[in-house]
Scaffold this motif. Structure first.
Motif, PDB file in Angstrom:
ATOM      1  N   ILE A 118      67.900  -3.423 -29.242  1.00  0.00           N
ATOM      2  CA  ILE A 118      67.711  -3.367 -27.971  1.00  0.00           C
ATOM      3  C   ILE A 118      68.161  -2.707 -26.603  1.00  0.00           C
ATOM      4  O   ILE A 118      67.816  -2.884 -25.692  1.00  0.00           O
ATOM      5  CB  ILE A 118      69.281  -1.634 -28.267  1.00  0.00           C
ATOM      6  CG1 ILE A 118      70.168  -1.439 -29.491  1.00  0.00           C
ATOM      7  CG2 ILE A 118      69.440  -0.970 -27.411  1.00  0.00           C
ATOM      8  CD1 ILE A 118      70.477  -0.539 -29.961  1.00  0.00           C
ATOM      9  N   LEU A 119      66.798  -1.573 -26.757  1.00  0.00           N
ATOM     10  CA  LEU A 119      65.443  -1.756 -25.394  1.00  0.00           C
ATOM     11  C   LEU A 119      65.458  -2.999 -24.651  1.00  0.00           C
ATOM     12  O   LEU A 119      65.492  -3.617 -23.517  1.00  0.00           O
ATOM     13  CB  LEU A 119      64.515  -1.466 -25.708  1.00  0.00           C
ATOM     14  CG  LEU A 119      64.723   0.337 -25.877  1.00  0.00           C
ATOM     15  CD1 LEU A 119      62.789   0.869 -26.052  1.00  0.00           C
ATOM     16  CD2 LEU A 119      65.131   1.267 -24.732  1.00  0.00           C
ATOM     17  N   MET A 120      64.822  -4.413 -25.538  1.00  0.00           N
ATOM     18  CA  MET A 120      64.508  -5.667 -24.774  1.00  0.00           C
ATOM     19  C   MET A 120      65.488  -6.595 -24.093  1.00  0.00           C
ATOM     20  O   MET A 120      66.175  -6.777 -23.361  1.00  0.00           O
ATOM     21  CB  MET A 120      64.162  -6.738 -26.232  1.00  0.00           C
ATOM     22  CG  MET A 120      63.367  -8.000 -25.738  1.00  0.00           C
ATOM     23  SD  MET A 120      61.420  -7.521 -24.331  1.00  0.00           S
ATOM     24  CE  MET A 120      61.263  -6.103 -25.398  1.00  0.00           C
ATOM     25  N   ILE A 137      64.319  -8.352 -18.220  1.00  0.00           N
ATOM     26  CA  ILE A 137      62.909  -9.117 -18.846  1.00  0.00           C
ATOM     27  C   ILE A 137      64.111 -10.541 -19.063  1.00  0.00           C
ATOM     28  O   ILE A 137      63.938 -11.476 -19.258  1.00  0.00           O
ATOM     29  CB  ILE A 137      62.222  -9.187 -19.314  1.00  0.00           C
ATOM     30  CG1 ILE A 137      61.252  -8.070 -19.387  1.00  0.00           C
ATOM     31  CG2 ILE A 137      61.434  -9.692 -20.199  1.00  0.00           C
ATOM     32  CD1 ILE A 137      60.279  -7.586 -19.482  1.00  0.00           C
ATOM     33  N   VAL A 138      65.451  -9.585 -20.038  1.00  0.00           N
ATOM     34  CA  VAL A 138      65.982 -11.304 -20.713  1.00  0.00           C
ATOM     35  C   VAL A 138      66.857 -10.762 -20.335  1.00  0.00           C
ATOM     36  O   VAL A 138      67.695 -12.508 -20.271  1.00  0.00           O
ATOM     37  CB  VAL A 138      66.295 -10.550 -22.248  1.00  0.00           C
ATOM     38  CG1 VAL A 138      67.150 -11.359 -23.536  1.00  0.00           C
ATOM     39  CG2 VAL A 138      64.611  -9.873 -23.283  1.00  0.00           C
ATOM     40  N   LEU A 139      68.072 -10.364 -19.621  1.00  0.00           N
ATOM     41  CA  LEU A 139      69.308 -10.609 -19.376  1.00  0.00           C
ATOM     42  C   LEU A 139      68.649 -11.479 -17.914  1.00  0.00           C
ATOM     43  O   LEU A 139      70.077 -11.908 -17.907  1.00  0.00           O
ATOM     44  CB  LEU A 139      69.896  -9.446 -18.903  1.00  0.00           C
ATOM     45  CG  LEU A 139      70.165  -7.615 -19.726  1.00  0.00           C
ATOM     46  CD1 LEU A 139      70.673  -6.577 -19.226  1.00  0.00           C
ATOM     47  CD2 LEU A 139      71.236  -8.782 -20.544  1.00  0.00           C
ATOM     48  N   THR A 140      68.239 -11.064 -16.909  1.00  0.00           N
ATOM     49  CA  THR A 140      67.816 -12.152 -16.002  1.00  0.00           C
ATOM     50  C   THR A 140      67.476 -13.503 -16.294  1.00  0.00           C
ATOM     51  O   THR A 140      67.438 -14.657 -15.470  1.00  0.00           O
ATOM     52  CB  THR A 140      67.143 -11.422 -14.986  1.00  0.00           C
ATOM     53  OG1 THR A 140      67.556 -10.525 -14.482  1.00  0.00           O
ATOM     54  CG2 THR A 140      67.267 -12.129 -13.725  1.00  0.00           C
ATOM     55  N   PHE A 141      65.707 -13.576 -16.965  1.00  0.00           N
ATOM     56  CA  PHE A 141      64.797 -14.660 -16.752  1.00  0.00           C
ATOM     57  C   PHE A 141      64.928 -15.329 -18.347  1.00  0.00           C
ATOM     58  O   PHE A 141      64.500 -16.501 -18.564  1.00  0.00           O
ATOM     59  CB  PHE A 141      63.846 -14.205 -16.821  1.00  0.00           C
ATOM     60  CG  PHE A 141      63.896 -13.550 -15.188  1.00  0.00           C
ATOM     61  CD1 PHE A 141      64.178 -14.014 -14.412  1.00  0.00           C
ATOM     62  CD2 PHE A 141      63.184 -12.464 -15.275  1.00  0.00           C
ATOM     63  CE1 PHE A 141      63.795 -13.104 -13.056  1.00  0.00           C
ATOM     64  CE2 PHE A 141      62.887 -11.724 -14.468  1.00  0.00           C
ATOM     65  CZ  PHE A 141      63.208 -11.718 -13.435  1.00  0.00           C
ATOM     66  N   SER A 142      66.436 -14.862 -19.700  1.00  0.00           N
ATOM     67  CA  SER A 142      66.174 -16.054 -21.076  1.00  0.00           C
ATOM     68  C   SER A 142      66.605 -16.919 -20.385  1.00  0.00           C
ATOM     69  O   SER A 142      66.518 -17.465 -21.825  1.00  0.00           O
ATOM     70  CB  SER A 142      67.100 -14.848 -21.354  1.00  0.00           C
ATOM     71  OG  SER A 142      68.113 -14.676 -21.272  1.00  0.00           O
ATOM     72  N   LEU A 154      62.009   1.546 -19.346  1.00  0.00           N
ATOM     73  CA  LEU A 154      62.669   2.635 -20.816  1.00  0.00           C
ATOM     74  C   LEU A 154      60.827   1.588 -21.286  1.00  0.00           C
ATOM     75  O   LEU A 154      60.376   2.241 -22.131  1.00  0.00           O
ATOM     76  CB  LEU A 154      63.059   2.399 -20.915  1.00  0.00           C
ATOM     77  CG  LEU A 154      64.442   3.303 -20.915  1.00  0.00           C
ATOM     78  CD1 LEU A 154      65.323   3.247 -21.884  1.00  0.00           C
ATOM     79  CD2 LEU A 154      64.001   4.660 -20.682  1.00  0.00           C
ATOM     80  N   LEU A 155      60.942   0.202 -21.278  1.00  0.00           N
ATOM     81  CA  LEU A 155      60.039  -0.580 -21.720  1.00  0.00           C
ATOM     82  C   LEU A 155      58.271   0.230 -20.936  1.00  0.00           C
ATOM     83  O   LEU A 155      57.393   0.386 -22.274  1.00  0.00           O
ATOM     84  CB  LEU A 155      60.076  -2.025 -21.382  1.00  0.00           C
ATOM     85  CG  LEU A 155      61.375  -2.307 -22.057  1.00  0.00           C
ATOM     86  CD1 LEU A 155      61.165  -4.211 -21.042  1.00  0.00           C
ATOM     87  CD2 LEU A 155      60.948  -2.543 -23.374  1.00  0.00           C
TER      88      LEU A 155
END
Length: 281
Positions: free
Chosen positions: A66-68, A73-78, A216-217
């Protein structure tokens, strides 16, 4: 390497070539590639969750995911059309196999970890950060807990298997161009680009943006360090020790990087996934 000398290792481009062959026109091809990367990431997250569930309890894995998945990082660049994400997934599975090695003491897991890391380096030289971090972490782990010949041999086998993949890559491409060209491209040009300091004046701005979008990360990092000062019955302390040390070293490698755009936080995805699961576990 014969017709064009890249500054990156090229294995990842062969993965991108598959959806590109299905495209029709520039825009359609770009959309096909981005969709393929998105699907690949989704499938690999599912596979990662399955294997992480064997090392950590299920709520810990869920919290880590959930955090990741909700992070910038994931939402924008994956779905960025770059090959680095492939390399980082290889690093993730290398760490996963090493954790299985520490738990089950099987040489097969050690060899698979090395092969994964070698394939990662053949995809992007940034995997050198993980190679350095894993070797340091295994060395510290060996000094802290085991100090026996078998575990030292496992550390050596890990490096030998990773280096073997790299040597095979060099041999294949040197056979169609030249050894000097391949080595210069893989190492000399990569080091030269690594040392570029054009963006140094903006580093604080980059890091401020990264911290703002992924609070949070980063807030969990000192909690991970503090977790090494306590233990409890049935605690997987040695596993957490290895993960925290490895994640910290990769993070310091990123902090020292002179081109730490927010995009480059993707390098932390494998480490943070395991780091957060280890804390919540």
């Amino acid at each position: 390497y014969r017709d064009f000398v890249p500054y990156k290792t090229v294995l990842g481009y062969y993965f991108l070539m598959l959806p590109m062959l299905l495209g029709n026109g520039v825009v359609h091809t770009l959309v096909m590639v981005k969709n393929a990367i998105a699907i690949m990431n989704a499938l690999l997250f599912i596979v990662a969750g399955f294997f992480m569930g064997q090392l950590f309890n299920k709520p810990a894995v869920l919290a880590s995911f959930i955090l990741m998945l909700l992070s910038d990082i994931v939402l924008t660049f994956s779905t960025n059309i770059r090959v680095d994400v492939f390399a980082y997934w290889w690093c993730f599975f290398a760490m996963l196999f090493l954790l299985n090695t520490l738990q089950h003491r099987k040489i097969l897991y050690t060899l698979l970890a090395g092969i994964c890391l070698g394939l990662g380096f053949c995809t992007s030289q940034k995997v050198a950060w993980y190679w350095f971090a894993i070797d340091c972490s295994l060395g510290i782990y060996w000094l802290a807990f085991q100090r026996n010949k078998k575990d030292f041999i496992a550390l050596c086998l890990f490096n030998v298997s990773a280096a073997s993949v790299l040597l095979l890559y060099i041999a294949i491409f040197a056979s169609i161009s030249s050894l000097n060209i391949v080595l210069s491209s893989m190492f000399a040009q990569a080091v030269a680009i690594y040392q570029v300091d054009w963006y140094t004046p903006n580093l604080l701005r980059f890091w401020a943006l990264s911290l703002k979008l992924n609070p949070l990360l980063f807030l969990l990092v000192p909690i991970g360090w503090l977790s090494l000062t306590i233990t409890c019955p049935h605690d997987k302390f040695q596993q957490r020790f290895f993960i925290v040390i490895c994640t910290t070293i990769v993070l310091f490698c990123l902090i020292s990087y002179k081109q730490a755009f927010p995009y480059y936080l993707q390098v932390m995805v494998p480490a943070f996934m395991l780091f957060n699961a280890a804390i919540f576990d």
